[in-house]
Every structure is written in structure tokens, then in C-alpha cells.
Design a protein around this motif. Structure first.
Motif, mmCIF file in Angstrom:
data_model
loop_
_atom_site.group_PDB
_atom_site.id
_atom_site.type_symbol
_atom_site.label_atom_id
_atom_site.label_comp_id
_atom_site.label_asym_id
_atom_site.label_seq_id
_atom_site.Cartn_x
_atom_site.Cartn_y
_atom_site.Cartn_z
ATOM 1 N N GLU A 141 2.183 -42.049 43.113
ATOM 2 C CA GLU A 141 2.877 -40.871 42.580
ATOM 3 C C GLU A 141 4.392 -40.902 42.792
ATOM 4 O O GLU A 141 5.146 -40.595 41.852
ATOM 5 C CB GLU A 141 2.279 -39.592 43.155
ATOM 6 N N PRO A 142 4.899 -41.253 43.985
ATOM 7 C CA PRO A 142 6.365 -41.269 44.134
ATOM 8 C C PRO A 142 7.028 -42.290 43.206
ATOM 9 O O PRO A 142 8.137 -42.054 42.717
ATOM 10 C CB PRO A 142 6.577 -41.621 45.609
ATOM 11 N N ILE A 143 6.337 -43.398 42.955
ATOM 12 C CA ILE A 143 6.871 -44.418 42.046
ATOM 13 C C ILE A 143 6.845 -43.900 40.613
ATOM 14 O O ILE A 143 7.806 -44.066 39.853
ATOM 15 C CB ILE A 143 6.062 -45.720 42.190
ATOM 16 N N ARG A 144 5.744 -43.251 40.248
ATOM 17 C CA ARG A 144 5.627 -42.691 38.896
ATOM 18 C C ARG A 144 6.710 -41.650 38.635
ATOM 19 O O ARG A 144 7.328 -41.623 37.565
ATOM 20 C CB ARG A 144 4.243 -42.053 38.710
ATOM 21 N N GLN A 145 6.941 -40.791 39.629
ATOM 22 C CA GLN A 145 7.961 -39.754 39.460
ATOM 23 C C GLN A 145 9.348 -40.346 39.263
ATOM 24 O O GLN A 145 10.138 -39.844 38.459
ATOM 25 C CB GLN A 145 7.972 -38.816 40.668
ATOM 26 N N ALA A 146 9.648 -41.404 39.995
ATOM 27 C CA ALA A 146 11.000 -41.977 39.963
ATOM 28 C C ALA A 146 11.226 -42.915 38.772
ATOM 29 O O ALA A 146 12.277 -42.870 38.133
ATOM 30 C CB ALA A 146 11.276 -42.728 41.263
ATOM 31 N N LEU A 269 11.247 -49.703 45.743
ATOM 32 C CA LEU A 269 9.923 -49.125 45.989
ATOM 33 C C LEU A 269 9.743 -48.765 47.458
ATOM 34 O O LEU A 269 9.173 -47.716 47.787
ATOM 35 C CB LEU A 269 8.830 -50.090 45.528
ATOM 36 N N HIS A 270 10.246 -49.612 48.342
ATOM 37 C CA HIS A 270 10.182 -49.321 49.777
ATOM 38 C C HIS A 270 10.856 -47.983 50.089
ATOM 39 O O HIS A 270 10.329 -47.165 50.856
ATOM 40 C CB HIS A 270 10.866 -50.423 50.573
ATOM 41 N N GLU A 271 12.016 -47.759 49.487
ATOM 42 C CA GLU A 271 12.766 -46.533 49.746
ATOM 43 C C GLU A 271 11.953 -45.305 49.330
ATOM 44 O O GLU A 271 11.940 -44.286 50.036
ATOM 45 C CB GLU A 271 14.091 -46.573 48.981
ATOM 46 N N LEU A 272 11.257 -45.397 48.204
ATOM 47 C CA LEU A 272 10.424 -44.291 47.747
ATOM 48 C C LEU A 272 9.228 -44.065 48.667
ATOM 49 O O LEU A 272 8.896 -42.935 49.016
ATOM 50 C CB LEU A 272 9.923 -44.564 46.324
ATOM 51 N N LEU A 273 8.576 -45.150 49.056
ATOM 52 C CA LEU A 273 7.348 -45.060 49.846
ATOM 53 C C LEU A 273 7.612 -44.593 51.277
ATOM 54 O O LEU A 273 6.773 -43.930 51.886
ATOM 55 C CB LEU A 273 6.628 -46.407 49.843
ATOM 56 N N GLU A 274 8.783 -44.941 51.814
ATOM 57 C CA GLU A 274 9.105 -44.571 53.197
ATOM 58 C C GLU A 274 9.195 -43.059 53.386
ATOM 59 O O GLU A 274 8.960 -42.554 54.483
ATOM 60 C CB GLU A 274 10.421 -45.229 53.611
ATOM 61 N N THR A 275 9.538 -42.342 52.331
ATOM 62 C CA THR A 275 9.689 -40.884 52.451
ATOM 63 C C THR A 275 8.607 -40.117 51.693
ATOM 64 O O THR A 275 8.656 -38.892 51.623
ATOM 65 C CB THR A 275 11.071 -40.457 51.909
ATOM 66 N N ALA A 276 7.626 -40.828 51.144
ATOM 67 C CA ALA A 276 6.576 -40.187 50.347
ATOM 68 C C ALA A 276 5.602 -39.439 51.247
ATOM 69 O O ALA A 276 5.176 -39.967 52.280
ATOM 70 C CB ALA A 276 5.831 -41.223 49.518
ATOM 71 N N ALA A 297 -8.433 -46.894 60.254
ATOM 72 C CA ALA A 297 -9.591 -46.062 60.605
ATOM 73 C C ALA A 297 -9.197 -44.942 61.562
ATOM 74 O O ALA A 297 -8.472 -45.160 62.537
ATOM 75 C CB ALA A 297 -10.681 -46.919 61.231
ATOM 76 N N GLY A 298 -9.662 -43.734 61.246
ATOM 77 C CA GLY A 298 -9.395 -42.590 62.096
ATOM 78 C C GLY A 298 -8.062 -41.915 61.844
ATOM 79 O O GLY A 298 -7.728 -40.928 62.492
ATOM 80 N N LYS A 299 -7.294 -42.422 60.873
ATOM 81 C CA LYS A 299 -5.984 -41.844 60.565
ATOM 82 C C LYS A 299 -6.014 -41.143 59.217
ATOM 83 O O LYS A 299 -6.778 -41.509 58.327
ATOM 84 C CB LYS A 299 -4.910 -42.929 60.599
ATOM 85 N N LEU A 300 -5.161 -40.140 59.054
ATOM 86 C CA LEU A 300 -5.182 -39.301 57.861
ATOM 87 C C LEU A 300 -4.321 -39.848 56.723
ATOM 88 O O LEU A 300 -4.436 -39.380 55.587
ATOM 89 C CB LEU A 300 -4.699 -37.882 58.198
ATOM 90 N N ASP A 301 -3.475 -40.826 57.012
ATOM 91 C CA ASP A 301 -2.494 -41.280 56.033
ATOM 92 C C ASP A 301 -3.040 -42.356 55.095
ATOM 93 O O ASP A 301 -4.115 -42.928 55.318
ATOM 94 C CB ASP A 301 -1.262 -41.834 56.752
ATOM 95 N N VAL A 302 -2.236 -42.651 54.073
ATOM 96 C CA VAL A 302 -2.461 -43.782 53.173
ATOM 97 C C VAL A 302 -1.431 -44.846 53.544
ATOM 98 O O VAL A 302 -0.230 -44.555 53.600
ATOM 99 C CB VAL A 302 -2.297 -43.355 51.700
ATOM 100 N N PHE A 303 -1.890 -46.050 53.801
ATOM 101 C CA PHE A 303 -1.014 -47.122 54.262
ATOM 102 C C PHE A 303 -0.754 -48.113 53.129
ATOM 103 O O PHE A 303 -1.687 -48.536 52.443
ATOM 104 C CB PHE A 303 -1.647 -47.837 55.462
ATOM 105 N N VAL A 304 0.522 -48.479 52.959
ATOM 106 C CA VAL A 304 0.913 -49.360 51.857
ATOM 107 C C VAL A 304 1.709 -50.540 52.396
ATOM 108 O O VAL A 304 2.591 -50.383 53.249
ATOM 109 C CB VAL A 304 1.769 -48.606 50.811
ATOM 110 N N GLY A 305 1.390 -51.732 51.892
ATOM 111 C CA GLY A 305 2.123 -52.935 52.270
ATOM 112 C C GLY A 305 2.006 -54.001 51.192
ATOM 113 O O GLY A 305 1.512 -53.747 50.099
ATOM 114 N N ARG A 306 2.467 -55.213 51.522
ATOM 115 C CA ARG A 306 2.433 -56.358 50.596
ATOM 116 C C ARG A 306 3.046 -56.005 49.235
ATOM 117 O O ARG A 306 2.547 -56.403 48.178
ATOM 118 C CB ARG A 306 0.996 -56.861 50.393
ATOM 119 N N VAL A 307 4.124 -55.224 49.236
ATOM 120 C CA VAL A 307 4.786 -54.866 47.979
ATOM 121 C C VAL A 307 5.562 -56.081 47.487
ATOM 122 O O VAL A 307 6.417 -56.620 48.192
ATOM 123 C CB VAL A 307 5.734 -53.655 48.170
#
Length: 347
Positions: A141-146, A269-276, A297-307
Motif C-alpha cells: 500500500e505505501p508503494i501504491r500510494q506513492a 522503496l526502503h524510505e517508504l517501507l521504513e515509515t509505513a 512468529a508471535g509478532k504483530l507486524d509485517v516484515f519486508v526484505g530482499r527488496v
């Protein structure tokens, strides 16, 4: 709101997602004044702890929703189809974690980080998307918006917990049998009611849910259709391949996207994802830092890498997305919707 909080019902309270819903309601200190726990007749009578007090699980029935403000459903599509309208009829706002209402044009399909404002259109029932769809759209979503978005190609590597507790048990039993040199028995995956079953231990099964006539599975079509609905982009090109792996918890996804704006790079993309909202960027290849199910596991967030930027397509990027499928993919997104309803003064 009555008194110090809300009357909350959890349907499917003894299941894998239902117990996680209770845990998150506790963790988030959700304003629960009264809690009603509902289940099938088989599980009724069990006692579950909530905020240090025992609550007895009751058999789900229409009359149990009298006076309920928010009803969290995670007990299977047939239960939701039968009871969600009954709950809504009695004044409850239903947040349904099954596929029963997701593609109903009258029902908002909501991921708060993406389309929270759709909650204003609810008519008593709100649908929680498929677990794989949720984590993907949060990251995109942050990428789509930008920069806009024209194409999404996703391959999933999904945990067995998405198929329920029986699938986890079978994976563990199969693993032990293989290590002991014993016969491997399969009766759950890829689909419990199917004619054939395959081992999941030490294997990869390219089928989640049954096949549609177009050669895609229902799981794949869910990702395609739900992504378009959540983002309000019927023109978006989306395709999916969904695979089950012998991982207990945490779905992983390899996602290729094409943005509309040219000249963008990984740093953009990193700049967008860091504050998303809801996203944690873990992308330092030189340090071997990238998301994995074992660390998500056990965390509420969505984790992104290998961009990575695609080597041939200027507007194309690849990324790796991981999240706990029982939390952000189910229980947490449901509770998050309930929090959004309070924030927006819709309950």
C-alpha cells in the motif's frame, strides 16, 4: 459503549485463531466490559482465562448475541453464514474471519493500514481478508500510494497452521515417522475432504484449497480478487501461486510488482517501507538480515526484505514478505478492525 467498555463476543473461542483473539484483546487492553465466548456444542463448557478470570464457553446460538456490541467470528464459513446475520440483526457489529462475506459487494473487506475508511460503509458485517492477502497489501500500500501499481505476481510459502491444528499435528507425526524410518500417513493436506492426501513433512505441496475450473486454487483466487477489492483497483493485474511448506507458523511471500512511476530505486522503496504503518523493514543483505517465519512468529507486524530492482524491467521490483498468519493474518487484523471502529466512533 456501555459503562467502562463494550460487550464483546468471540465465536470459535477455543480454536487456534479464537484463542489468539483473546490473547490480543488482553494485550491491547481492549475495553471489554462483558465477554461472551461461543463455540460448537462439542467445545461448550470449557473454561478459558481472560484478564485473570475464568469465562465459560457457551454453545453459539442466535440469542447469544443479544446486547453484544462487537462479535469476532472465527469458526468456519458455514457458522458465519448462519450466525453473522443473526448477530448483526441484534445490533452487533460482526468482524468475520472466514471467506463467507469477503467478496460480498455489501460487505467491507478491511485491512486498517490500507482501507480503514471503508468501515464507514459497513451494514453490520465486516470481513477480515485472507491471511496471505493481508500481509501483502500492508507492504504494497505505501508503494501504491506513492508510485502507483500496475502488476502484482506473488508466490506464497504458507505455514501448516493455516490449515488448522490437525495439520500441525500431522506434520509433526510425519516428521517423526520419517526420522524413525516408519510409514508416513497423510489424511489432512492439501485439503481434508479431498480424494488424495500428501505428506507435508520434508515436502512442498503446490495446492492450498481446492482447484477452480481455471486451474487456480481457491486460495490463489482469494488473493487475486481480495487484493483488487481492498485496494479499489479492479484493473490491477494480479496473479498468485500458493504453496504449503512444512513450517508451523508464519507465511512467506515472494512478490514481484510493477509501479507506474519510472526511475525509482531500492532506496526509494526502503524510505517508504521504513515509515509505513504495520511494516518492519529487515533488508541488510550484507549482514544476512531478512525476514523469516521463525523470527516473525508471535509478532504483530509485517516484515519486508530482499527488496531488489528487476534487472530487465525498469519499473519492476521484487521483495520478500513474512508475517505471523495467526496474528496479523487473522486475530490481530480482526481486533485492529475493532479498534478502528472505536477510533472512528462507529460503535
Amino acid at each position: 459503549m456501555k459503562g467502562n467498555g463494550y460487550h464483546v463476543a468471540v465465536v470459535g473461542a477455543t480454536g487456534a485463531v479464537g484463542t489468539q483473539m483473546l490473547s490480543i484483546l488482553e494485550q491491547r487492553q481492549f475495553p471489554v466490559e462483558k465477554l461472551t465466548l461461543l463455540s460448537s456444542a462439542r467445545s461448550a463448557g470449557q473454561k478459558l482465562l481472560f484478564n485473570g478470570a475464568e469465562v465459560t464457553v457457551e454453545e453459539a446460538a442466535p440469542e447469544k448475541f443479544e446486547g453484544v456490541d462487537i462479535a469476532l467470528f472465527s469458526a468456519g464459513g458455514s457458522v458465519s453464514k448462519a450466525l453473522a446475520p443473526e448477530a448483526a440483526k441484534r445490533g452487533a457489529i460482526v468482524i468475520d474471519n472466514t471467506s463467507a462475506f469477503r467478496m460480498d459487494p455489501e460487505v467491507p473487506l478491511v485491512v486498517p493500514e490500507v482501507n480503514e475508511s471503508d468501515l464507514h460503509q459497513h451494514k453490520g458485517i465486516i470481513a477480515n481478508p485472507n491471511c496471505s492477502t493481508i500481509q501483502m497489501v500492508v507492504a504494497l500500500e505505501p508503494i501504491r500510494q506513492a508510485y502507483g501499481l500496475s502488476k502484482v505476481l506473488v508466490s506464497t510459502y504458507q505455514a501448516v497452521s493455516g490449515a488448522g491444528v490437525q495439520a500441525i499435528t500431522e506434520m509433526n507425526e510425519q516428521s517423526q515417522a520419517i526420522l524413525n524410518g516408519e510409514e508416513v500417513k497423510a489424511s489432512v493436506l492439501p485439503v481434508k475432504g479431498a480424494d488424495r492426501h500428501y505428506q507435508i513433512a520434508f515436502n512442498a505441496v503446490p495446492q492450498i484449497d481446492v482447484f477452480d475450473t481455471n486451474g487456480y486454487t481457491y486460495e490463489e483466487m482469494k488473493m487475486i480478487n481480495e487484493t483488487k477489492k481492498i485496494m479499489h483497483m479492479q484493473e490491477l493485474k494480479v496473479s498468485a501461486t500458493c504453496v504449503r511448506l512444512p513450517v508451523e507458523n508464519g507465511h512467506s511471500e515472494s512478490v514481484y510488482i510493477e509501479v507506474n512511476e519510472s526511475g525509482k530505486n531500492v532506496a526509494d522503496l526502503h524510505e517508504l517501507l521504513e515509515t509505513a504503518p504495520g511494516v518492519v523493514l529487515q533488508d541488510r543483505p550484507d549482514e544476512q538480515l531478512y525476514p523469516m517465519p521463525s523470527t516473525a512468529a508471535g509478532k504483530l507486524d509485517v516484515f519486508v526484505g530482499r527488496v531488489r530492482k528487476d534487472p530487465d524491467e525498469d519499473n519492476g521490483f521484487h521483495m520478500w514478505i513474512v508475517s505471523d498468519n495467526l496474528l496479523k493474518g487473522a486475530a490481530w487484523n480482526s481486533v485492529q478492525i475493532a479498534e478502528s471502529l472505536i477510533k472512528l466512533k462507529l460503535v
